[in-house]
Design an enzyme around this catalytic site. Structure first.
Site, PDB file in Angstrom:
ATOM      1  N   ASP A  62     -24.149  23.874 -19.635  1.00 55.20           N
ATOM      2  CA  ASP A  62     -24.681  24.854 -20.575  1.00 55.20           C
ATOM      3  C   ASP A  62     -23.686  25.054 -21.704  1.00 55.20           C
ATOM      4  OD1 ASP A  62     -26.106  27.359 -21.547  1.00 55.20           O
ATOM      5  OD2 ASP A  62     -27.197  27.005 -19.679  1.00 55.20           O
TER       6      ASP A  62
ATOM      7  N   HIS B 135     -25.574  32.126 -23.637  1.00 53.83           N
ATOM      8  CA  HIS B 135     -26.624  31.583 -22.763  1.00 53.83           C
ATOM      9  C   HIS B 135     -26.080  31.171 -21.397  1.00 53.83           C
ATOM     10  CE1 HIS B 135     -29.599  28.410 -21.580  1.00 53.83           C
ATOM     11  NE2 HIS B 135     -30.448  29.230 -22.159  1.00 53.83           N
TER      12      HIS B 135
ATOM     13  N   ASN C 183     -40.123  26.119 -23.123  1.00 57.50           N
ATOM     14  CA  ASN C 183     -40.794  27.345 -23.550  1.00 57.50           C
ATOM     15  C   ASN C 183     -41.839  27.114 -24.635  1.00 57.50           C
ATOM     16  OD1 ASN C 183     -38.910  28.564 -21.891  1.00 57.50           O
ATOM     17  ND2 ASN C 183     -37.556  29.118 -23.562  1.00 57.50           N
TER      18      ASN C 183
ATOM     19  N   SER D  58     -35.217  28.932 -18.975  1.00 58.63           N
ATOM     20  CA  SER D  58     -33.771  28.892 -18.745  1.00 58.63           C
ATOM     21  C   SER D  58     -33.334  29.906 -17.709  1.00 58.63           C
ATOM     22  CB  SER D  58     -33.010  29.165 -20.045  1.00 58.63           C
ATOM     23  OG  SER D  58     -32.898  28.014 -20.828  1.00 58.63           O
TER      24      SER D  58
END
Length: 470
Positions: free
Chosen positions: A169, A207, A322, A412
């Site tokens: 990430d 994130h 998404n 996520s």
């Protein structure tokens, strides 16, 4: 799992704050001429050899090919070469040991935008159902843990201890108290030039930190708790914390790194969507197209990395995306890494108007409004949250910064719930093959949409308690 398809491209980044890519944006066609293509923002090339291992003869050839070797991923036969030679691709392909050369594009894999911080709902822990999570001040916000029966797994004695989860990430806040007990700082690594594996001070919300919190935030009488709160966490930075972008080679190198370092689980809350009429979005937000043959070569490289880690015993879990689209019937479309073989792809579920006091027993298994779906893509579902009705329907987790937490929603956020359950399984049974982990995840999942393969839920929504008691 998934079958690879031939495609060309479009980007839809995955899972930060309740964000999806619009369908008309995904399908928009843009004409790009040769001059525009030449000006596309790349500096390096991925050179992919025929052999899945990088031979000395290929390395020696590249040293005299008009470029400079920046790095190598020898385990999968890839070298990253920087060259200003306009004919570098054509000249390099003259070597019969080299199967392809593709620009190492740096693209956005997650959006970079502001996220909400909501920390004002103070509650009494006496109001909570008894479980290890009740000692965490914000446990009452974690509807996702109840949705997958995580407290029941904890009460049965399963906490992920003995399992390792590598989080590919944008980095993790190494100084956050929620990771003080289980973040392996020595093993954590960065494949983003100029950025350490950890996040810069004050990089709220970040994130990667949010994702890691859902997987394994510590049980420490403070804040939140992760699904596998005693699992070892390893931060593998493959995306810039400032832009949410990363080079294809960085993702591939991170996956191989996990394979080389005995990772049990890899969580990839990131992704890109490729199709014929699509486009790439670079780190600066510029859009451009690339030739279809480049897409095939990019897929080849990433599949090699996935296969390498898989053969080294890594269970690979990824977010579905998404963009709210049905993947079925889109024969020219592929998701990276979600639709590659040997990847478990997770869609997102959410409640509707959940409240810990006034509406605590609402249905937790509504497909999130933004989630990508399709029987040909989705393996399993997990809580990802939604914000159409209430911010409380989103996922609350750790943010970068002192005592920082925030709400996010996206696939996520779903992927780390599933990765946490996988860590619980390995914590119970010890080292297992990825195939066995996947079988147990599927067999123990809740059939919230009937038996068989569901359009939105795959084989079912993960269940932590059943996963460790089947």
């Amino acid at each position: 799992m998934k079958n690879l398809k031939k495609m060309a491209l479009s980007l839809c980044a995955m899972g930060v704050l309740f964000t999806s890519c619009e369908k008309d944006e995904i399908n928009e066609t843009v004409e790009v001429d040769a001059v525009q293509l030449e000006e596309a923002p790349f500096k390096n090339y991925m050179v992919i050899s025929k052999s899945t291992e990088l031979t000395k003869s290929v390395e020696n050839y590249l040293k005299t090919s008009g470029g400079k070797i920046v790095s190598t991923i020898p385990e999968i036969g890839i070298a990253i070469v920087n060259s200003k030679d306009a004919n570098f691709i054509q000249n390099t392909l003259k070597n019969k040991e080299i199967v392809s050369v593709v620009p190492d594009y740096e693209i956005k894999w997650i959006p970079s935008q502001a996220e909400n911080e909501l920390t004002s709902m103070d509650v009494s822990i006496e109001a909570l159902t008894p479980s290890p999570g009740t000692t965490e001040g914000a446990y009452i916000r974690l509807w996702g843990m109840d949705a997958i029966d995580a407290p029941e797994a904890w009460n049965a004695g399963y906490t992920g201890k003995g399992a390792s989860v590598f989080v590919l990430d944008s980095g993790i806040d190494r100084d956050n108290v929620e990771f003080s007990q289980n973040l392996n700082k020595d093993l954590s690594a960065s494949f983003v030039p100029g950025e350490p594996y950890y996040t810069s001070p004050g990089r709220f919300p970040n994130h990667g930190t949010h994702v890691a919190g859902t997987i394994a935030a510590n049980k420490n009488n403070f804040g939140v708790i992760g699904v596998a709160y005693e699992a070892e966490l390893v931060a593998v930075k493959v995306l810039s914390e400032f832009t949410g972008s990363g080079a294809f080679s960085s993702i591939n190198a991170g996956i191989v790194y996990a394979g080389n370092n005995k990772a049990d689980v890899v969580n990839m809350s990131l992704g890109a969507t490729f199709n014929k009429n699509g486009k790439l979005t670079d780190a600066d937000g510029n859009e451009f197209k690339i030739p279809a043959k480049f897409i095939q070569e990019i897929v080849l490289a990433q599949q090699r990395a996935i296969d390498y880690a898989y053969k080294n015993g890594v269970t690979l879990i990824a977010s579905a995306g998404n963009d709210g689209m049905n993947y079925d019937g889109n024969g020219s479309t592929i998701k990276l890494p979600g639709s590659l073989n040997n990847v478990i792809t997770i869609s997102a579920t959410a409640p509707e108007g959940w409240h810990p006091f006034s509406n605590p027993n609402t249905n937790f298994d509504i497909p999130a409004s933004y989630t990508t779906y399709g029987k040909s893509l989705i393996d399993l579902a997990a809580p990802g949250g939604d914000g159409d009705v209430s911010v409380l329907d989103m996922i609350f987790s750790v943010a970068s910064g002192e005592d920082a937490f925030n709400y996010n929603a996206g696939t996520s956020m779903a992927s780390p719930h599933a990765a946490g359950v996988a860590a619980l399984i390995i914590g119970k049974y010890g080292k297992m093959s990825p195939h066995e982990v996947e079988k147990l995840l599927i067999r123990s999942s809740d059939q919230v949409d009937g038996n068989g393969q569901s359009l939105f839920f795959g084989k079912g929504r993960v269940n932590a308690f059943r996963a460790v008691t089947e």
